[in-house]
Design a protein around this motif. Structure first.
Motif, short mmCIF file in Angstrom:
data_model
loop_
_atom_site.label_atom_id
_atom_site.label_comp_id
_atom_site.label_asym_id
_atom_site.label_seq_id
_atom_site.Cartn_x
_atom_site.Cartn_y
_atom_site.Cartn_z
N ALA A 24 1.00 -1.25 -0.28
CA ALA A 24 -0.04 0.28 0.11
C ALA A 24 0.91 1.08 -0.32
O ALA A 24 0.47 2.67 -0.84
N GLU A 25 2.35 1.03 0.46
CA GLU A 25 2.76 2.71 0.42
C GLU A 25 3.85 2.91 -1.27
O GLU A 25 4.75 3.45 -1.15
N LEU A 26 3.32 1.55 -2.15
CA LEU A 26 4.02 1.09 -3.13
C LEU A 26 3.25 1.83 -3.97
O LEU A 26 3.56 2.08 -5.54
N ARG A 27 1.95 1.08 -4.16
CA ARG A 27 0.84 1.47 -5.25
C ARG A 27 -0.27 2.69 -4.74
O ARG A 27 -0.04 2.50 -3.07
N PRO A 28 -1.06 2.79 -5.39
CA PRO A 28 -2.00 3.56 -5.11
C PRO A 28 -3.46 2.46 -4.85
O PRO A 28 -4.12 1.98 -5.78
N VAL A 29 -3.30 1.77 -4.17
CA VAL A 29 -3.76 1.13 -2.99
C VAL A 29 -4.76 0.46 -1.88
O VAL A 29 -3.65 1.33 -1.37
N ARG A 30 -5.69 0.47 -1.49
CA ARG A 30 -6.25 0.24 -0.44
C ARG A 30 -5.76 -1.46 -0.33
O ARG A 30 -6.17 -2.10 -0.66
N ILE A 31 -4.99 -1.83 1.16
CA ILE A 31 -4.42 -3.11 1.66
C ILE A 31 -5.26 -3.69 2.80
O ILE A 31 -5.11 -2.94 4.24
N VAL A 32 -5.77 -4.59 2.72
CA VAL A 32 -6.78 -4.85 4.05
C VAL A 32 -5.97 -6.60 3.92
O VAL A 32 -5.71 -7.78 3.62
N THR A 33 -5.50 -6.61 5.18
CA THR A 33 -4.83 -7.94 6.00
C THR A 33 -5.14 -8.86 6.56
O THR A 33 -6.31 -8.53 7.15
N THR A 34 -4.99 -10.28 6.06
CA THR A 34 -6.03 -11.37 6.77
C THR A 34 -4.86 -12.79 7.56
O THR A 34 -3.90 -12.87 6.37
N TYR A 35 -4.92 -12.49 8.12
CA TYR A 35 -4.22 -13.65 9.43
C TYR A 35 -4.57 -14.93 9.05
O TYR A 35 -5.69 -15.10 9.34
N LEU A 36 -4.20 -15.73 8.18
CA LEU A 36 -4.34 -17.67 8.06
C LEU A 36 -3.14 -18.08 8.13
O LEU A 36 -3.09 -18.49 7.38
N GLY A 37 -2.83 -18.48 9.58
CA GLY A 37 -2.19 -19.22 10.17
C GLY A 37 -2.92 -20.62 10.05
O GLY A 37 -1.79 -21.31 9.82
N ALA A 38 -4.07 -21.10 9.89
CA ALA A 38 -4.45 -22.19 9.47
C ALA A 38 -5.05 -22.63 8.53
O ALA A 38 -5.72 -22.56 8.84
N HIS A 39 -3.71 -22.14 7.75
CA HIS A 39 -4.36 -22.89 6.22
C HIS A 39 -3.92 -24.13 5.77
O HIS A 39 -4.84 -24.79 5.24
N ALA A 40 -2.20 -24.52 6.36
CA ALA A 40 -2.49 -25.31 6.28
C ALA A 40 -1.38 -26.08 7.60
O ALA A 40 -1.02 -25.11 8.19
N CYS A 41 -1.25 -27.33 7.75
CA CYS A 41 -0.19 -27.98 8.73
C CYS A 41 1.56 -27.97 7.84
O CYS A 41 1.61 -28.98 7.25
N PRO A 42 1.93 -27.77 9.05
CA PRO A 42 3.38 -27.61 8.43
C PRO A 42 3.38 -29.18 8.88
O PRO A 42 3.63 -29.67 9.79
N PRO A 43 5.38 -29.58 7.67
CA PRO A 43 5.40 -31.02 7.93
C PRO A 43 5.86 -30.94 9.04
O PRO A 43 5.40 -32.78 9.35
N GLU A 44 6.37 -29.88 9.37
CA GLU A 44 7.62 -30.64 10.89
C GLU A 44 6.45 -31.08 12.94
O GLU A 44 7.29 -30.96 13.40
N MET A 45 5.38 -30.33 12.68
CA MET A 45 4.65 -30.45 13.36
C MET A 45 3.39 -31.25 12.83
O MET A 45 2.33 -31.35 12.36
N ASP A 46 2.35 -32.06 14.43
CA ASP A 46 0.36 -32.46 14.18
C ASP A 46 -0.02 -30.93 14.40
O ASP A 46 0.54 -29.80 14.72
N ALA A 47 -1.31 -31.02 13.93
CA ALA A 47 -2.37 -29.95 13.47
C ALA A 47 -2.15 -29.98 14.83
O ALA A 47 -2.17 -28.12 15.08
N ASP A 48 -2.90 -30.38 16.01
CA ASP A 48 -3.23 -29.59 17.29
C ASP A 48 -2.01 -29.09 18.18
O ASP A 48 -2.67 -27.44 17.54
N ARG A 49 -1.04 -29.36 18.03
CA ARG A 49 0.45 -28.63 18.35
C ARG A 49 0.41 -27.36 17.61
O ARG A 49 0.48 -26.52 18.25
N TYR A 50 0.72 -27.65 16.18
CA TYR A 50 0.68 -26.27 15.38
C TYR A 50 -0.69 -24.69 15.82
O TYR A 50 -0.07 -23.95 15.74
#
Ligand code: DI6
Ligand code: FE
Length: 398
Positions: free
Chosen positions: A158-184
């Protein structure tokens, strides 16, 4: 403050039911906002005296809003595209460590500058079609620093272009290979959400509720943490199977439930009751060659607001055109061109909880698009043609 009078426009205000069409209309912009909207012949004398920009009968709509993207990510997935063409399924690729996880590796390797640099061409493609607001999700880092870096990169755009950016936290997108889902979820995803919020990087919280991702119970824990921070939620729900995500989203008064191909009539009723927008993503449906379309008739019958977005991501929807998305929404999901246009303007604003854009009305931001077309249906009709003449971002002509 600078006042600009736009005259001789075919207005589609999207402010009422229908297009809100007005031939020979005028819009007065004062500073960053819309001051007046109405027929040319009724232009108040204080504005009628000013010089005016003649739009030559062109269509004037609210600028477009892309309310669901994964615009910031590392790497590409062209190789996976080749594999899928040889018959390997999306789920098989995901299970063998490709798919989302290959983008996770590439994103973890990229620094903030690299993430910004690779996102800019995709953003520019959107902006070239009259987009002024873009939602951008994290979710390819799946560890604290990489998730924060994605969100910082998104804000930087949004600092580089004429645009409004709305951010969304999507940490729960996929389970990383190093961990099980509940712990993640408990040890990484939720603590990272708190850190990102503390840094002012989060406007909303999303998750992927699906058999290949997270269960409703795991998503509920993330949503509870979001609510405790006062953040709105939304959900990737019912994309590949009936998993209970839509009902969960409605129960949390989510801003939107996205994809929703496998949503039921009961889900539609629940969305209507919670005022949750159904965000339809025909680019993913097309790319994955899905066959079950979202229950559009149920959404209509229950009065669920529908939005359309690109879902721009390297795996299931490498799409950077909202105009093509309009066409796909009509051709694949049988939306009317009017529903499609509402889906990238008024209802897209609603999906992002923005009340100052997405319609043409006095007091709203002057985020406007001028099109070289004779009717609004033309925007959804063509494939691969961009009739944008110019657009306005907060009262500034682009
Ligand atoms: N649903 C999708 O279609 C994308 N993410 C999601 O939750 C796919 C993301 C990818 O394949 O990289
Ligand atoms: Fe998505």
């Amino acid at each position: 403050m600078t006042i600009t009078v736009l005259g001789n426009a075919l207005l589609a205000t999207m402010d009422d039911n229908g297009y809100g069409l007005l031939a020979d209309g005028a819009v007065v912009i004062e500073g960053a906002r819309i001051r007046h909207v109405g027929p040319m012949v009724e232009l108040p004398t204080e504005f009628a005296r000013l010089p005016r920009q003649d739009l030559g009968g062109r269509l004037l709509t609210p600028a477009f809003i892309d309310c669901h993207t994964h615009l910031v990510h590392g790497g590409d997935r062209a190789r996976e595209f080749e594999l899928r063409l040889q018959g390997v399924s999306y789920a098989e690729i995901a299970r063998s460590g490709g798919g989302i996880l290959s983008t996770v590796s590439a994103t973890r390797e990229a620094n903030e500058e690299a993430l910004v640099a690779s996102a800019l061409p995709r953003l520019d493609a959107l902006l070239a079609e009259g987009v002024t607001t873009v939602e951008v999700k994290s979710g390819y880092g799946l560890e604290r620093e990489a998730e924060l870096r994605m969100l910082r990169a998104a804000r930087k755009l949004a600092e580089l272009r004429p645009v409004r950016i709305v951010t969304t936290y999507l940490g729960a997108h996929a389970c990383p290979p190093e961990m099980d889902a509940d712990r993640y979820i408990d040890e990484i995803c939720i603590p990272t959400l708190r850190a990102a919020h503390a840094e002012g990087l989060v406007d909303a919280v999303d998750g992927f509720c699906e058999c290949i991702a997270f269960s409703p119970g795991q998503i509920a824990r993330v949503f509870e943490a979001a609510q405790a921070l006062g953040l709105p939620v939304k959900l990737h729900a019912e994309q590949l199977s009936q998993s209970g995500g839509t009902a969960l989203a409605a129960g949390f008064n989510a801003l939107s439930a996205d994809h929703v191909e496998y949503a039921t009539d009961d889900d539609a009723r629940a969305l209507a009751q919670s005022g949750t927008v159904a965000v339809l993503l025909p680019g993913a449906f097309y790319t994955l060659r899905e066959t079950q379309a979202p229950p559009i008739d149920s959404f209509r019958a229950h009065g669920v607001p529908m939005a359309l977005a690109t879902d721009c991501n390297p795996g299931s929807s490498p799409l950077t055109s909202l105009l093509l998305t309009l066409n796909m929404g009509c051709t694949l999901f049988r939306l009317t061109p009017e529903e499609a246009l509402r889906g990238v303007t008024a209802n897209a604003a609603r999906a992002l909880s923005l009340s100052d854009c997405g319609r043409i009305a006095p007091g709203l931001r002057a985020d406007l698009a001028v099109w070289d077309v004779k009717s609004p249906a033309e925007l959804a009709w063509r494939i691969g043609f961009n009739p944008l003449h110019h657009h306005w971002f907060g009262g500034v002509q682009c």
